[in-house]
Write a protein that holds these residues in place. Structure first.
Motif, short mmCIF file in Angstrom:
data_model
loop_
_atom_site.label_atom_id
_atom_site.label_comp_id
_atom_site.label_asym_id
_atom_site.label_seq_id
_atom_site.Cartn_x
_atom_site.Cartn_y
_atom_site.Cartn_z
N LYS A 1 0.83 -1.21 0.00
CA LYS A 1 0.00 0.00 0.00
C LYS A 1 0.87 1.27 0.00
O LYS A 1 0.54 2.26 -0.66
CB LYS A 1 -0.95 -0.01 1.20
CG LYS A 1 -2.07 -1.04 1.06
CD LYS A 1 -2.96 -1.09 2.27
CE LYS A 1 -4.06 -2.14 2.10
NZ LYS A 1 -4.94 -2.23 3.28
N HIS A 2 1.98 1.25 0.73
CA HIS A 2 2.90 2.38 0.71
C HIS A 2 3.52 2.53 -0.69
O HIS A 2 3.69 3.65 -1.19
CB HIS A 2 4.00 2.20 1.75
CG HIS A 2 3.59 2.59 3.14
ND1 HIS A 2 2.84 1.78 3.96
CD2 HIS A 2 3.83 3.72 3.85
CE1 HIS A 2 2.62 2.39 5.11
NE2 HIS A 2 3.21 3.57 5.07
N TYR A 3 3.85 1.40 -1.28
CA TYR A 3 4.43 1.39 -2.63
C TYR A 3 3.45 1.99 -3.65
O TYR A 3 3.82 2.83 -4.47
CB TYR A 3 4.79 -0.04 -2.99
CG TYR A 3 5.01 -0.32 -4.46
CD1 TYR A 3 6.25 -0.11 -5.05
CD2 TYR A 3 3.98 -0.83 -5.25
CE1 TYR A 3 6.46 -0.38 -6.40
CE2 TYR A 3 4.18 -1.11 -6.60
CZ TYR A 3 5.41 -0.88 -7.16
OH TYR A 3 5.61 -1.15 -8.49
N ILE A 4 2.19 1.57 -3.58
CA ILE A 4 1.16 2.07 -4.50
C ILE A 4 0.96 3.57 -4.31
O ILE A 4 0.85 4.34 -5.28
CB ILE A 4 -0.16 1.31 -4.32
CG1 ILE A 4 0.00 -0.17 -4.69
CG2 ILE A 4 -1.27 1.96 -5.14
CD1 ILE A 4 0.32 -0.42 -6.13
N ALA A 5 0.91 4.00 -3.05
CA ALA A 5 0.71 5.42 -2.76
C ALA A 5 1.86 6.26 -3.34
O ALA A 5 1.63 7.31 -3.95
CB ALA A 5 0.61 5.65 -1.25
N SER A 6 3.09 5.78 -3.17
CA SER A 6 4.25 6.50 -3.72
C SER A 6 4.19 6.56 -5.24
O SER A 6 4.53 7.57 -5.85
CB SER A 6 5.54 5.83 -3.26
OG SER A 6 5.69 5.89 -1.86
N ALA A 7 3.77 5.43 -5.85
CA ALA A 7 3.68 5.38 -7.31
C ALA A 7 2.64 6.37 -7.83
O ALA A 7 2.86 7.03 -8.86
CB ALA A 7 3.32 3.96 -7.76
N GLU A 8 1.52 6.50 -7.12
CA GLU A 8 0.48 7.44 -7.54
C GLU A 8 0.96 8.89 -7.45
O GLU A 8 0.74 9.69 -8.36
CB GLU A 8 -0.77 7.26 -6.66
CG GLU A 8 -1.56 6.01 -6.95
CD GLU A 8 -2.86 5.98 -6.18
OE1 GLU A 8 -3.89 6.30 -6.77
OE2 GLU A 8 -2.84 5.65 -4.98
#
Length: 362
Positions: free
Chosen positions: A97-104
Protein backbone atom coordinates in the motif's frame (compact mmCIF):
# COMPACT_ATOMS: atom_id res chain seq x y z
CA UNK A 1 31.65 -1.73 -23.77
CA UNK A 2 28.78 -3.66 -22.18
CA UNK A 3 25.37 -4.08 -23.78
CA UNK A 4 24.01 -1.85 -21.03
CA UNK A 5 26.20 1.05 -22.16
CA UNK A 6 26.52 0.37 -25.89
CA UNK A 7 25.17 3.31 -27.93
CA UNK A 8 24.92 1.04 -30.95
CA UNK A 9 22.79 -1.52 -29.16
CA UNK A 10 20.18 -1.82 -31.93
CA UNK A 11 22.87 -2.73 -34.46
CA UNK A 12 24.27 -5.25 -31.99
CA UNK A 13 20.83 -6.79 -31.65
CA UNK A 14 20.54 -7.04 -35.44
CA UNK A 15 23.96 -8.70 -35.79
CA UNK A 16 23.23 -11.18 -33.03
CA UNK A 17 19.86 -12.03 -34.57
CA UNK A 18 21.57 -12.96 -37.83
CA UNK A 19 24.04 -15.14 -35.98
CA UNK A 20 21.32 -16.82 -33.99
CA UNK A 21 19.34 -17.59 -37.12
CA UNK A 22 22.35 -19.48 -38.43
CA UNK A 23 22.75 -21.29 -35.12
CA UNK A 24 19.06 -22.15 -35.06
CA UNK A 25 19.36 -24.14 -38.27
CA UNK A 26 21.92 -26.36 -36.54
CA UNK A 27 19.98 -26.63 -33.27
CA UNK A 28 16.48 -27.77 -34.13
CA UNK A 29 15.63 -28.15 -30.47
CA UNK A 30 16.43 -24.52 -29.69
CA UNK A 31 13.18 -23.39 -28.10
CA UNK A 32 13.20 -19.63 -28.70
CA UNK A 33 12.64 -18.41 -32.24
CA UNK A 34 14.59 -15.25 -31.73
CA UNK A 35 14.30 -14.06 -35.32
CA UNK A 36 10.51 -13.58 -35.12
CA UNK A 37 8.84 -10.21 -34.74
CA UNK A 38 7.93 -8.55 -31.46
CA UNK A 39 4.95 -10.34 -29.82
CA UNK A 40 3.37 -7.09 -28.64
CA UNK A 41 3.17 -5.86 -32.22
CA UNK A 42 0.97 -8.76 -33.32
CA UNK A 43 -2.59 -7.57 -33.96
CA UNK A 44 -5.61 -9.78 -33.24
CA UNK A 45 -6.48 -11.88 -36.25
CA UNK A 46 -9.50 -13.84 -37.37
CA UNK A 47 -7.97 -16.80 -35.54
CA UNK A 48 -9.66 -16.13 -32.24
CA UNK A 49 -8.36 -19.34 -30.66
CA UNK A 50 -5.46 -17.49 -29.06
CA UNK A 51 -7.96 -15.43 -27.07
CA UNK A 52 -10.33 -18.19 -25.98
CA UNK A 53 -10.82 -18.73 -22.28
CA UNK A 54 -13.37 -18.96 -19.48
CA UNK A 55 -13.52 -15.20 -18.91
CA UNK A 56 -15.05 -13.07 -21.66
CA UNK A 57 -13.75 -9.98 -19.87
CA UNK A 58 -10.15 -11.16 -19.97
CA UNK A 59 -10.57 -12.25 -23.59
CA UNK A 60 -11.88 -8.82 -24.56
CA UNK A 61 -9.01 -7.14 -22.73
CA UNK A 62 -6.52 -9.35 -24.52
CA UNK A 63 -7.92 -8.27 -27.87
CA UNK A 64 -8.04 -4.62 -26.90
CA UNK A 65 -4.44 -4.47 -25.70
CA UNK A 66 -3.03 -6.90 -28.28
CA UNK A 67 -1.66 -9.37 -25.75
CA UNK A 68 -1.98 -13.10 -25.41
CA UNK A 69 -4.94 -14.27 -23.35
CA UNK A 70 -2.90 -16.31 -20.90
CA UNK A 71 -0.91 -13.20 -19.94
CA UNK A 72 -4.00 -11.10 -19.16
CA UNK A 73 -5.26 -10.35 -15.66
CA UNK A 74 -8.93 -9.70 -15.03
CA UNK A 75 -9.06 -6.23 -13.43
CA UNK A 76 -12.81 -6.23 -12.76
CA UNK A 77 -12.34 -7.11 -9.06
CA UNK A 78 -11.00 -4.31 -6.87
CA UNK A 79 -7.31 -5.10 -6.38
CA UNK A 80 -6.97 -3.37 -3.01
CA UNK A 81 -9.96 -5.28 -1.62
CA UNK A 82 -8.51 -8.50 -3.00
CA UNK A 83 -5.21 -7.77 -1.25
CA UNK A 84 -6.98 -7.00 2.02
CA UNK A 85 -8.92 -10.25 1.72
CA UNK A 86 -5.82 -12.42 1.66
CA UNK A 87 -5.12 -14.45 4.81
CA UNK A 88 -2.30 -13.02 6.96
CA UNK A 89 0.56 -11.07 5.30
CA UNK A 90 -0.07 -7.85 7.28
CA UNK A 91 3.48 -6.54 6.80
CA UNK A 92 3.31 -7.35 3.07
CA UNK A 93 -0.01 -5.56 2.65
CA UNK A 94 1.32 -2.47 4.43
CA UNK A 95 4.43 -2.32 2.22
CA UNK A 96 2.39 -2.79 -0.97
CA UNK A 97 0.00 0.00 0.00
CA UNK A 98 2.90 2.38 0.71
CA UNK A 99 4.43 1.39 -2.63
CA UNK A 100 1.16 2.07 -4.50
CA UNK A 101 0.71 5.42 -2.76
CA UNK A 102 4.25 6.50 -3.72
CA UNK A 103 3.68 5.38 -7.31
CA UNK A 104 0.48 7.44 -7.54
CA UNK A 105 2.11 10.59 -6.16
CA UNK A 106 5.14 10.09 -8.39
CA UNK A 107 2.93 9.74 -11.44
CA UNK A 108 0.99 12.89 -10.57
CA UNK A 109 4.23 14.83 -10.09
CA UNK A 110 5.40 13.79 -13.54
CA UNK A 111 2.06 14.83 -15.03
CA UNK A 112 2.74 18.29 -13.60
CA UNK A 113 6.19 18.38 -15.16
CA UNK A 114 8.26 17.57 -12.08
CA UNK A 115 11.03 14.96 -12.18
CA UNK A 116 9.98 11.68 -10.63
CA UNK A 117 10.79 11.07 -6.99
CA UNK A 118 10.89 7.28 -7.16
CA UNK A 119 13.98 5.67 -8.71
CA UNK A 120 11.79 2.95 -10.22
CA UNK A 121 8.66 0.86 -9.69
CA UNK A 122 10.55 -2.44 -9.75
CA UNK A 123 10.33 -4.76 -6.76
CA UNK A 124 11.97 -7.77 -5.11
CA UNK A 125 9.76 -10.36 -3.40
CA UNK A 126 11.56 -12.64 -0.94
CA UNK A 127 10.21 -15.58 1.03
CA UNK A 128 9.70 -19.32 1.28
CA UNK A 129 7.49 -21.28 -1.14
CA UNK A 130 3.75 -20.92 -0.69
CA UNK A 131 3.87 -17.53 1.04
CA UNK A 132 1.84 -15.79 -1.67
CA UNK A 133 4.53 -14.07 -3.75
CA UNK A 134 3.00 -14.85 -7.15
CA UNK A 135 -0.57 -14.16 -6.03
CA UNK A 136 0.39 -10.81 -4.51
CA UNK A 137 2.37 -9.92 -7.65
CA UNK A 138 -0.73 -10.53 -9.76
CA UNK A 139 -2.77 -8.31 -7.45
CA UNK A 140 -0.10 -5.60 -7.65
CA UNK A 141 -0.37 -5.75 -11.44
CA UNK A 142 -4.13 -5.39 -11.15
CA UNK A 143 -3.90 -2.41 -8.80
CA UNK A 144 -1.28 -0.68 -10.96
CA UNK A 145 -3.57 -1.02 -13.98
CA UNK A 146 -6.64 0.16 -12.05
CA UNK A 147 -4.69 3.19 -10.81
CA UNK A 148 -3.54 3.90 -14.41
CA UNK A 149 0.11 3.55 -13.40
CA UNK A 150 0.65 0.86 -16.06
CA UNK A 151 -1.27 0.91 -19.32
CA UNK A 152 -2.09 -2.76 -19.79
CA UNK A 153 -3.76 -5.48 -17.66
CA UNK A 154 -0.71 -7.58 -18.46
CA UNK A 155 1.02 -9.96 -16.05
CA UNK A 156 3.78 -11.98 -17.69
CA UNK A 157 5.19 -14.74 -15.48
CA UNK A 158 8.40 -16.62 -16.16
CA UNK A 159 11.39 -18.24 -14.47
CA UNK A 160 14.87 -16.76 -14.56
CA UNK A 161 15.82 -19.88 -16.50
CA UNK A 162 13.69 -18.55 -19.36
CA UNK A 163 16.27 -15.80 -19.78
CA UNK A 164 19.18 -18.21 -20.17
CA UNK A 165 20.61 -19.60 -23.41
CA UNK A 166 23.53 -21.78 -24.47
CA UNK A 167 24.11 -19.58 -27.52
CA UNK A 168 26.46 -16.62 -27.57
CA UNK A 169 24.32 -13.52 -27.06
CA UNK A 170 21.21 -15.65 -26.65
CA UNK A 171 20.47 -14.60 -23.06
CA UNK A 172 20.69 -10.94 -24.00
CA UNK A 173 18.21 -11.39 -26.82
CA UNK A 174 15.79 -13.58 -24.87
CA UNK A 175 15.74 -11.03 -22.07
CA UNK A 176 15.25 -8.18 -24.55
CA UNK A 177 12.28 -9.88 -26.20
CA UNK A 178 10.72 -10.87 -22.89
CA UNK A 179 10.92 -7.28 -21.67
CA UNK A 180 9.46 -6.05 -24.95
CA UNK A 181 6.57 -8.45 -24.56
CA UNK A 182 5.92 -7.16 -21.03
CA UNK A 183 5.92 -3.49 -22.03
CA UNK A 184 3.10 -1.58 -20.42
CA UNK A 185 2.45 -4.22 -17.76
CA UNK A 186 4.17 -6.34 -15.13
CA UNK A 187 6.92 -8.92 -15.66
CA UNK A 188 7.25 -11.43 -12.80
CA UNK A 189 10.51 -13.40 -12.78
CA UNK A 190 10.48 -16.29 -10.31
CA UNK A 191 13.62 -18.04 -9.04
CA UNK A 192 15.53 -14.87 -9.98
CA UNK A 193 18.49 -16.02 -7.85
CA UNK A 194 19.41 -18.33 -10.73
CA UNK A 195 20.99 -15.22 -12.29
CA UNK A 196 23.50 -14.84 -9.43
CA UNK A 197 27.10 -15.51 -10.59
CA UNK A 198 28.79 -18.63 -9.23
CA UNK A 199 32.27 -20.15 -9.32
CA UNK A 200 34.65 -18.78 -11.92
CA UNK A 201 33.48 -15.25 -12.75
CA UNK A 202 34.83 -15.54 -16.27
CA UNK A 203 33.14 -18.75 -17.35
CA UNK A 204 30.51 -18.98 -20.08
CA UNK A 205 27.60 -19.54 -17.70
CA UNK A 206 28.36 -16.40 -15.70
CA UNK A 207 28.83 -14.44 -18.91
CA UNK A 208 25.33 -15.54 -19.94
CA UNK A 209 23.92 -14.48 -16.57
CA UNK A 210 25.64 -11.12 -16.81
CA UNK A 211 24.14 -10.57 -20.26
CA UNK A 212 20.65 -11.33 -18.97
CA UNK A 213 20.99 -9.07 -15.91
CA UNK A 214 22.57 -6.21 -17.89
CA UNK A 215 19.82 -6.24 -20.49
CA UNK A 216 17.14 -6.56 -17.81
CA UNK A 217 18.56 -3.48 -16.07
CA UNK A 218 18.88 -1.54 -19.32
CA UNK A 219 15.29 -2.19 -20.33
CA UNK A 220 13.98 -1.66 -16.79
CA UNK A 221 15.70 1.72 -16.68
CA UNK A 222 14.51 2.81 -20.12
CA UNK A 223 10.89 1.85 -19.38
CA UNK A 224 10.78 2.50 -15.64
CA UNK A 225 7.64 4.67 -15.93
CA UNK A 226 5.48 2.22 -17.89
CA UNK A 227 6.72 -1.30 -17.08
CA UNK A 228 7.20 -3.00 -13.71
CA UNK A 229 9.58 -5.90 -13.08
CA UNK A 230 9.22 -8.08 -9.97
CA UNK A 231 12.04 -10.48 -9.06
CA UNK A 232 11.12 -13.27 -6.66
CA UNK A 233 12.80 -16.09 -4.76
CA UNK A 234 14.09 -17.39 -1.42
CA UNK A 235 15.34 -14.62 0.87
CA UNK A 236 18.92 -15.83 1.36
CA UNK A 237 19.42 -16.55 -2.34
CA UNK A 238 17.88 -13.23 -3.40
CA UNK A 239 20.22 -11.39 -1.04
CA UNK A 240 23.08 -13.26 -2.67
CA UNK A 241 21.87 -12.16 -6.11
CA UNK A 242 21.74 -8.52 -4.99
CA UNK A 243 25.20 -8.65 -3.41
CA UNK A 244 27.01 -10.61 -6.13
CA UNK A 245 25.35 -9.49 -9.35
CA UNK A 246 25.35 -6.20 -11.27
CA UNK A 247 25.46 -3.22 -8.88
CA UNK A 248 22.51 -1.71 -10.74
CA UNK A 249 20.17 -4.27 -9.19
CA UNK A 250 20.37 -2.60 -5.81
CA UNK A 251 19.40 0.86 -7.07
CA UNK A 252 16.86 -0.17 -9.72
CA UNK A 253 15.11 -2.75 -7.50
CA UNK A 254 14.99 -0.79 -4.28
CA UNK A 255 11.52 -1.92 -3.16
CA UNK A 256 11.99 -5.13 -1.16
CA UNK A 257 9.08 -7.09 0.28
CA UNK A 258 9.72 -9.97 2.70
CA UNK A 259 6.95 -12.59 2.81
CA UNK A 260 6.87 -14.23 6.26
CA UNK A 261 5.86 -17.83 6.87
CA UNK A 262 2.24 -18.31 7.86
CA UNK A 263 1.39 -18.95 11.52
CA UNK A 264 -0.31 -22.21 12.51
CA UNK A 265 -3.64 -20.40 12.84
CA UNK A 266 -3.24 -18.87 9.38
CA UNK A 267 -2.40 -22.31 7.97
CA UNK A 268 -5.67 -23.59 9.49
CA UNK A 269 -7.53 -20.69 7.88
CA UNK A 270 -5.92 -21.48 4.51
CA UNK A 271 -6.95 -25.14 4.77
CA UNK A 272 -10.53 -24.18 5.63
CA UNK A 273 -10.65 -21.59 2.84
CA UNK A 274 -9.73 -24.17 0.20
CA UNK A 275 -11.96 -26.77 1.84
CA UNK A 276 -14.92 -24.43 1.47
CA UNK A 277 -14.04 -23.76 -2.18
CA UNK A 278 -14.10 -27.51 -2.86
CA UNK A 279 -17.42 -27.96 -0.99
CA UNK A 280 -15.85 -29.98 1.86
CA UNK A 281 -17.83 -30.07 5.10
CA UNK A 282 -16.02 -30.40 8.44
CA UNK A 283 -17.94 -30.70 11.71
CA UNK A 284 -16.80 -29.28 15.08
CA UNK A 285 -14.94 -32.50 16.02
CA UNK A 286 -13.14 -32.59 12.67
CA UNK A 287 -12.13 -28.93 13.00
CA UNK A 288 -10.77 -29.50 16.50
CA UNK A 289 -8.83 -32.55 15.30
CA UNK A 290 -7.38 -30.53 12.39
CA UNK A 291 -6.23 -27.75 14.74
CA UNK A 292 -4.67 -30.20 17.21
CA UNK A 293 -2.67 -31.98 14.50
CA UNK A 294 -1.45 -28.97 12.53
CA UNK A 295 1.31 -27.79 14.88
CA UNK A 296 3.15 -31.13 14.84
CA UNK A 297 2.41 -31.68 11.16
CA UNK A 298 3.89 -28.32 10.14
CA UNK A 299 7.05 -28.87 12.21
CA UNK A 300 7.44 -32.36 10.75
CA UNK A 301 7.06 -31.08 7.18
CA UNK A 302 9.63 -28.31 7.72
CA UNK A 303 12.11 -30.85 9.06
CA UNK A 304 11.58 -33.69 6.59
CA UNK A 305 10.23 -32.08 3.43
CA UNK A 306 10.09 -28.35 2.76
CA UNK A 307 8.63 -25.22 4.25
CA UNK A 308 5.93 -24.78 1.63
CA UNK A 309 3.31 -22.91 3.68
CA UNK A 310 -0.01 -22.56 1.78
CA UNK A 311 1.11 -25.19 -0.71
CA UNK A 312 1.40 -27.66 2.18
CA UNK A 313 -2.22 -27.01 3.14
CA UNK A 314 -3.41 -27.49 -0.43
CA UNK A 315 -1.50 -30.78 -0.64
CA UNK A 316 -2.94 -31.91 2.68
CA UNK A 317 -6.49 -31.11 1.58
CA UNK A 318 -5.94 -32.95 -1.70
CA UNK A 319 -4.82 -36.04 0.21
CA UNK A 320 -7.71 -35.79 2.69
CA UNK A 321 -10.19 -35.61 -0.20
CA UNK A 322 -8.50 -38.58 -1.87
CA UNK A 323 -8.81 -40.66 1.31
CA UNK A 324 -12.41 -39.53 1.75
CA UNK A 325 -13.39 -40.44 -1.81
CA UNK A 326 -11.73 -43.85 -1.53
CA UNK A 327 -13.58 -44.54 1.72
CA UNK A 328 -17.05 -43.68 0.48
CA UNK A 329 -16.52 -45.38 -2.88
CA UNK A 330 -15.40 -48.67 -1.33
CA UNK A 331 -18.04 -48.70 1.43
CA UNK A 332 -21.03 -47.56 -0.58
CA UNK A 333 -23.39 -50.34 -1.57
CA UNK A 334 -24.60 -48.25 -4.47
CA UNK A 335 -22.62 -45.14 -5.52
CA UNK A 336 -25.68 -43.85 -7.40
CA UNK A 337 -27.50 -43.53 -4.08
CA UNK A 338 -24.86 -41.26 -2.50
CA UNK A 339 -26.08 -37.80 -1.53
CA UNK A 340 -24.11 -34.54 -1.66
CA UNK A 341 -23.87 -34.80 2.12
CA UNK A 342 -22.12 -38.18 1.72
CA UNK A 343 -19.84 -36.84 -0.99
CA UNK A 344 -18.83 -33.62 0.80
CA UNK A 345 -18.68 -34.53 4.52
CA UNK A 346 -15.12 -35.21 5.75
CA UNK A 347 -14.70 -37.66 8.65
CA UNK A 348 -12.08 -37.88 11.39
CA UNK A 349 -10.65 -40.95 9.68
CA UNK A 350 -10.34 -39.08 6.38
CA UNK A 351 -8.33 -36.36 8.13
CA UNK A 352 -6.15 -38.84 10.01
CA UNK A 353 -5.34 -40.83 6.87
CA UNK A 354 -4.70 -37.62 4.95
CA UNK A 355 -2.18 -36.42 7.54
CA UNK A 356 -0.37 -39.78 7.54
CA UNK A 357 -0.15 -40.04 3.75
CA UNK A 358 1.04 -36.45 3.40
CA UNK A 359 3.69 -36.99 6.11
CA UNK A 360 4.91 -40.04 4.17
CA UNK A 361 5.09 -37.81 1.08
CA UNK A 362 2.83 -40.18 -0.87
Amino acid sequence: MSAFQDKHFDQKISDLQKELRREHDLQSNYEAKLSEGKPQDHKPTSDSSQYEGPSKTRSALAKKYHIKYQDTIDPTEDGVKQLDGMIGLKSVKDLIKHYIASAEIDQRARELGQDNKMASLNMIFMGNPGTGKTEVARIVGKILFQKHIVKKPLFLECSARDLMSTLVGGALLKTHKLMQRARGGVLFIDEAYVLAPTGDQGDAENSTKNDAVSELLRMAENHRHDTVVILAGYQDKMEELINKSNEGLRSRFNHKVLFPDYSNHEMYQIFMYHAKKTHCILGPKEKDFLKSKLSYFIKYSKKHHENSNARLMRNLLHMVISCHEYRIATHAKDIHKLTLGDINTISLDDLDQGFKRTENNE
